[in-house]
Design a protein around this motif. Sequence first.
Motif, PDB file in Angstrom:
ATOM      1  N   UNK A  60      60.039  31.750 -23.441  1.00  0.00           N
ATOM      2  CA  UNK A  60      60.809  32.200 -22.275  1.00  0.00           C
ATOM      3  C   UNK A  60      60.443  33.646 -21.935  1.00  0.00           C
ATOM      4  N   UNK A  61      60.082  33.891 -20.676  1.00  0.00           N
ATOM      5  CA  UNK A  61      59.587  35.213 -20.299  1.00  0.00           C
ATOM      6  C   UNK A  61      60.683  36.273 -20.281  1.00  0.00           C
ATOM      7  N   UNK A  62      61.950  35.850 -20.326  1.00  0.00           N
ATOM      8  CA  UNK A  62      63.032  36.840 -20.341  1.00  0.00           C
ATOM      9  C   UNK A  62      63.259  37.416 -21.730  1.00  0.00           C
ATOM     10  N   UNK A  63      62.618  36.834 -22.745  1.00  0.00           N
ATOM     11  CA  UNK A  63      62.803  37.290 -24.124  1.00  0.00           C
ATOM     12  C   UNK A  63      61.869  38.455 -24.407  1.00  0.00           C
ATOM     13  N   UNK A  64      62.424  39.530 -24.959  1.00  0.00           N
ATOM     14  CA  UNK A  64      61.605  40.667 -25.378  1.00  0.00           C
ATOM     15  C   UNK A  64      61.007  40.366 -26.749  1.00  0.00           C
ATOM     16  N   UNK A  65      59.681  40.457 -26.851  1.00  0.00           N
ATOM     17  CA  UNK A  65      58.990  40.134 -28.098  1.00  0.00           C
ATOM     18  C   UNK A  65      58.244  41.371 -28.584  1.00  0.00           C
ATOM     19  N   UNK A  66      58.818  42.103 -29.550  1.00  0.00           N
ATOM     20  CA  UNK A  66      58.135  43.301 -30.035  1.00  0.00           C
ATOM     21  C   UNK A  66      56.936  42.962 -30.920  1.00  0.00           C
ATOM     22  N   UNK A  67      55.916  43.834 -30.870  1.00  0.00           N
ATOM     23  CA  UNK A  67      54.776  43.692 -31.770  1.00  0.00           C
ATOM     24  C   UNK A  67      55.290  43.848 -33.206  1.00  0.00           C
ATOM     25  N   UNK A  68      54.807  42.999 -34.105  1.00  0.00           N
ATOM     26  CA  UNK A  68      55.246  43.046 -35.495  1.00  0.00           C
ATOM     27  C   UNK A  68      56.388  42.100 -35.816  1.00  0.00           C
ATOM     28  N   UNK A  69      56.998  41.529 -34.778  1.00  0.00           N
ATOM     29  CA  UNK A  69      58.085  40.558 -34.962  1.00  0.00           C
ATOM     30  C   UNK A  69      57.594  39.367 -35.794  1.00  0.00           C
TER      31      UNK A  69
END
Length: 166
Positions: free
Chosen positions: A74-83
């Motif tokens: 879902x494009x509304x989800x923030x996905x941080x690098x390292x998650x």
Amino acid sequence: GMARRLDYGIEVGHVVIASGGALVGRVIGVGPTFARVLLISDPTSTVIGQFVSSVATGKVIGQPGGALVMQDVDSTVSVPIGEEVFTAGIELEGGLRSPYPKGILIGQVVDVARDPNEVVQTVYLQPAAPLDRLEFVLVITDYQGGLGGSTETPPCEPTASGVLPN
């Protein structure tokens, strides 16, 4: 022809993890003294992954070269690098259960491809297991993906001689 079961009780469908607990793949064939494993880095492999910080899921598909691509996030989800991304272990279309139990570490986010016009984003993962240099793997023999069964992992301490229990 290939049998369904190895002498050690390893069967087609059993989940394979690295010694550190990260996902490696699943058994797709067995012979008298070997098991053939489909690695999660194989382009024919699909695993439903879930982020550690949200309920968002996506399809983790193998890529040539060993990276993993996580599609349909879902494009509304923030996905941080390292998650970190774990197996979601959810039911799939048509009532089929995932071949993987919930909560096995798949990998870490290394890149995110966002398109402002799309409702989904693509996430790239580094596998947590060292798939190109595995020496030892563990096989989860009490989880039958899609067929029911326990997702509890049995104790797996080596015996004094260094042999893993059944």
